[in-house]
Every structure is written in structure tokens, then in C-alpha cells.
Write a protein that holds these residues in place. Structure first.
Motif, PDB file in Angstrom:
ATOM      1  N   GLN A 235       0.838  -1.236  -0.126  1.00 40.48           N
ATOM      2  CA  GLN A 235      -0.011  -0.023  -0.037  1.00 40.48           C
ATOM      3  C   GLN A 235       0.933   1.294   0.024  1.00 40.48           C
TER       4      GLN A 235
ATOM      5  N   THR B 244       0.997   5.510   0.824  1.00 43.21           N
ATOM      6  CA  THR B 244       0.231   6.651   1.539  1.00 43.21           C
ATOM      7  C   THR B 244       1.557   7.834   1.569  1.00 43.21           C
TER       8      THR B 244
ATOM      9  N   LYS C 296      -2.855  12.098   1.773  1.00 39.79           N
ATOM     10  CA  LYS C 296      -3.216  10.842   1.771  1.00 39.79           C
ATOM     11  C   LYS C 296      -2.513  10.424   3.245  1.00 39.79           C
TER      12      LYS C 296
ATOM     13  N   THR D 206      -2.425   7.431   6.493  1.00 39.80           N
ATOM     14  CA  THR D 206      -2.724   6.333   7.252  1.00 39.80           C
ATOM     15  C   THR D 206      -2.273   6.325   8.652  1.00 39.80           C
TER      16      THR D 206
ATOM     17  N   GLU E  84     -11.977   8.835  10.609  1.00 41.59           N
ATOM     18  CA  GLU E  84     -12.552   7.871   9.631  1.00 41.59           C
ATOM     19  C   GLU E  84     -13.489   8.644   8.569  1.00 41.59           C
TER      20      GLU E  84
ATOM     21  N   GLY F 243     -11.659  10.470   5.485  1.00 40.39           N
ATOM     22  CA  GLY F 243     -10.885   9.691   4.830  1.00 40.39           C
ATOM     23  C   GLY F 243      -9.358   9.207   5.089  1.00 40.39           C
TER      24      GLY F 243
ATOM     25  N   GLN G  50      -7.054   6.505   6.181  1.00 40.92           N
ATOM     26  CA  GLN G  50      -7.101   5.076   6.311  1.00 40.92           C
ATOM     27  C   GLN G  50      -6.651   4.603   7.828  1.00 40.92           C
TER      28      GLN G  50
ATOM     29  N   ILE H 239      -6.013   1.641  10.496  1.00 40.16           N
ATOM     30  CA  ILE H 239      -5.742   0.207  10.834  1.00 40.16           C
ATOM     31  C   ILE H 239      -5.580  -0.184  12.174  1.00 40.16           C
TER      32      ILE H 239
ATOM     33  N   ASN I 240      -5.344  -6.679   7.929  1.00 42.08           N
ATOM     34  CA  ASN I 240      -4.323  -5.607   7.478  1.00 42.08           C
ATOM     35  C   ASN I 240      -2.976  -6.009   7.797  1.00 42.08           C
TER      36      ASN I 240
END
Length: 404
Positions: free
Chosen positions: A4, A6, A30, A32, A123, A126, A128, A130, A157
Motif C-alpha cells: 500500500q 500513502t 493521503k 494512514t 474515519e 478519509g 485510512q 488500521i 491488515n
């Protein structure tokens, strides 16, 4: 194994890491977040022991992020006054929100409640998220960092999935593995004290006033909760004394606590378990390592006697958002030189803020520790002077409104 990508990977889904994630995501980055615990987004039903005093500046920023509005009103406790005094002495300081032209001096919040609200907002915007995973040792490259996830617990994940990020943020707390992995030197001091925390119920209502009484062994803070007769206490005690206090019966503890509080709200009795934790000051000498940066407790911890630890961490997040959102990208990539300059600007500014707070807390700790009668008289006179001198009092009141 899946790969992935980010822009920013934040390790640690606590208050500071989540606020940083929301700020960056709202600016179009972006992001995470990786968090060890499995259910950080669940609002706790029972009152939790660890609380923070969130000042007006931080509350305003969290409102702009959209997280403050998610807090349940019956778990928020704005306080409108502050009273600080020395046990068995005449020295005293009192503040009101009105003096600072504020609606309140701050809000007492359970840490878990604030984390849940921030997780839910992250959340929504947007990020991400985990949860329930840990990380393997990161691999650092010139233009990115790769991190493998392990110990996935029911979310699919973990199990070696790899995240490739342009920036790795260590928001993993005072025992930061990311900080220690790169060998960051730490300045630290063990106060040889423990902070005893509990929820207590008072005979008389707290009236929205945060109280703190200084003893030779350390301060006792009584922080008003949403319930008019419940407060959260943070009692700084020598280690052996703290352990002994935790072992007392509820009745014995109630008597000692009431005496220690100068009977300021009548009889005080515990309505929760009592837990203590060691009090230490830590300061990382280097906050930036290539494409890794420290925030919050990973960078600094301070004595809790002024309740500024959480606000200092939120200040880190706010200023890092400012630096990162001011950077342009080429095909979604940050330029190495420009990113490093931004991180260094952040480091210089936040190191200065941390040092100021550490020095202030050290001064308070030295001033209010010990029972020498001459020193005690000087402390009492000093407190009375602060209470009567507007410029000095104004300095303390500014702490209720400034962000970081």
C-alpha cells in the motif's frame, strides 16, 4: 502480502496522532494511521481514569477539525475557575475565565473519550485507519519509508502487508519504539514520584473549579468532571507512598485524601480503582531522522503538575500540519530538500516550546518540593504576590488559551 502507498504514515492512534491525521487529510494529504489497540473508536461506557485538561486554543482547533463536535456533552467538563494553594499555608492563587475573557479556562476530558471522537472524525475525513496491528522495524530510504504490518487481529491488515510512505510519524508514546530504533539520544529525569489517579466523589459540588494543593511530597490536583460532585485526581507522591496509598482501604484513603485537600469540598471518597504511574521528564535531542519525525510524548514528556502535557502535544500536531500543508508536490511526491527544511522548521519551533514547558515545570517542582519552613514561607509569599500582580497572573491565564 500486499503493498500500500500513502503520503504520511502515522504510527500511534492516540490523541496527538489522530489530530495530526485529521488536519493533514482535510488539507488533501493521503494519510494512514496504524494503532495497536483493537477498538480505539469505541466510546467507553464507563468513566476512565486518565483525563486531560484541554485548553481553549486546542479546543478551537479540534472544533475546526470537526472532532470536538463529536464529544458527548455529558462527558465534557468545562471549568471556569482555578485555585492553587500550599497545604497548611496562607499562599494562594485564584483565576477565573472571566479574567481571561474566555467562556471557560479549559475542559476536562477522559483521554479515551477524546480518542474515540478523534478516531471517528478521522474515519469521516478519509484517513485510512488500521487497528489491532503492530509494525516490524521500518526500512528507511532516501525518498520513502517502508513498514511491514504484523499481528493483524481480525481486520486482514497484518500478516506482512507493507506500507510505503513518504513520511513516517512516530506518535507511539513515551516508550516510542520508532524513536529508540534510530538511536535518538534522550535527556530524562526520574522524579522518583508516581502519579496516583482515581475518580472521587465529594461531599460538596466542585462548582466547575480546578483545584491544586501543593505538599512537600508533590501536588494534589482535583479536576472537575461532568458530574457536579465527581472529580478526577492526580496526586504526585514519592513512589513508596503512592504504592502505600493504593493499598489502603477505601475508607482510609478517603480520610487521607480529605485531609490532603484541606477539606476544600468536604469529605472525598473514591468511586473507582486507584492506579499509579511513574513520573518522568523526557526530551528527545533529535526529532527528525531522514523521513521520520517525532510528535507528542515520543518527543517529550513533562511533569503533570500544570496539566499541559496534552496541550503541548496537540501544539506539535498543529504546527506539523502547518509545515506539511505549505509544501507543494510534484506528481504527488514531496521534494527531499523542501520536506527536510519544513521538518527542521517544525523541530526548531517545537523544541523551543517543549524546553519552555520543561523549564517551567522544573521550576515549579523545585520550588514546591520540600518542607523547610523558611522556604515554605517564601513560597507562600510568592503565591500571594502572583495572585495580586496582574502581569504575572496574565501569563498564567494565557496558558488557558494558547495553542502549543
Amino acid at each position: 502480502m500486499a503493498l500500500q502507498r500513502t503520503q504520511v504514515l502515522i504510527v500511534g492512534g492516540g490523541m496527538v496522532g489522530l489530530a495530526l491525521a485529521i488536519g493533514l487529510a482535510k488539507a488533501g494529504r493521503k494519510v494512514t494511521v496504524v494503532e495497536r489497540s483493537e477498538t480505539p473508536g469505541e466510546m467507553p461506557e464507563q468513566t476512565s481514569l486518565r483525563v486531560s485538561a484541554i485548553n481553549a486554543g486546542v479546543a478551537q482547533w479540534l472544533s475546526e477539525l470537526g472532532a470536538w463536535q463529536r464529544l458527548p456533552t455529558d462527558r465534557c467538563a468545562p471549568y471556569h475557575g482555578m485555585s492553587v494553594w500550599e497545604h497548611d499555608s496562607f499562599g494562594k492563587i485564584e483565576f477565573t475565565a472571566e479574567q481571561a475573557d474566555l467562556a471557560s479556562l479549559g475542559t476536562i476530558l477522559e483521554n479515551q473519550v477524546l480518542v474515540a471522537a478523534l478516531w471517528q472524525q478521522a474515519e469521516e475525513v478519509g484517513v485510512q485507519l488500521i487497528a489491532g496491528v503492530d509494525i516490524e522495524t521500518p526500512e528507511y530510504h532516501e525518498s520513502d519509508v517502508s513498514v511491514a504490518l504484523i499481528n493483524g487481529k481480525g481486520n486482514g491488515n497484518g500478516n506482512g502487508d507493507v506500507i510505503l510512505a513518504q513520511l513516517l510519524v512516530a506518535a507511539d508514546g513515551a516508550r516510542s519504539q520508532l524513536r529508540d530504533h534510530v538511536g535518538t539520544p534522550i535527556i530524562h529525569r526520574d522524579y522518583e514520584q508516581q502519579g496516583l489517579v482515581a475518580t472521587i466523589e465529594s461531599e460538596e459540588p466542585h462548582a466547575g473549579i480546578a483545584r491544586q494543593v501543593f505538599h512537600a511530597g508533590g501536588p494534589l490536583a482535583l479536576l472537575p468532571m461532568a458530574d457536579a460532585k465527581q472529580s478526577s485526581i492526580v496526586w504526585s507522591l514519592p513512589t513508596l507512598e503512592a504504592q502505600a496509598m493504593c493499598a489502603l482501604s477505601a475508607e482510609e484513603f478517603s480520610q487521607k485524601l480529605t485531609v490532603a485537600s484541606n477539606n476544600c469540598m468536604g469529605m472525598l471518597r473514591p468511586v473507582s480503582e486507584r492506579v499509579s504511574f511513574p513520573l518522568r521528564m523526557q526530551y528527545a535531542q533529535t526529532w527528525v531522522h531522514g523521513r521520520q519525525v517525532l510528535v507528542g510524548d515520543a518527543a517529550h514528556t513533562i511533569h503533570p503538575l500544570a496539566g499541559q502535557g496534552a496541550n503541548l502535544g496537540f501544539g506539535d500536531a498543529f504546527h506539523l500540519v502547518q509545515q506539511l500543508t505549505s509544501l507543494g508536490t510534484l506528481n504527488g511526491q514531496w521534494d527531499n530538500t523542501e520536506l527536510n527544511r519544513a521538518l527542521r522548521r517544525y523541530e526548531r519551533a517545537r523544541k523551543a516550546a517543549a524546553v519552555r514547558h520543561i523549564a517551567t515545570m522544573e521550576g515549579f517542582h523545585q520550588l514546591f518540593t520540600g518542607s523547610n519552613p523558611i522556604v515554605k514561607m517564601g513560597r507562600s509569599l510568592g503565591l500571594s504576590l502572583v495572585n495580586q500582580t496582574n502581569p504575572v497572573k496574565d501569563f498564567f491565564l494565557r496558558q488557558a488559551s494558547e495553542l502549543g
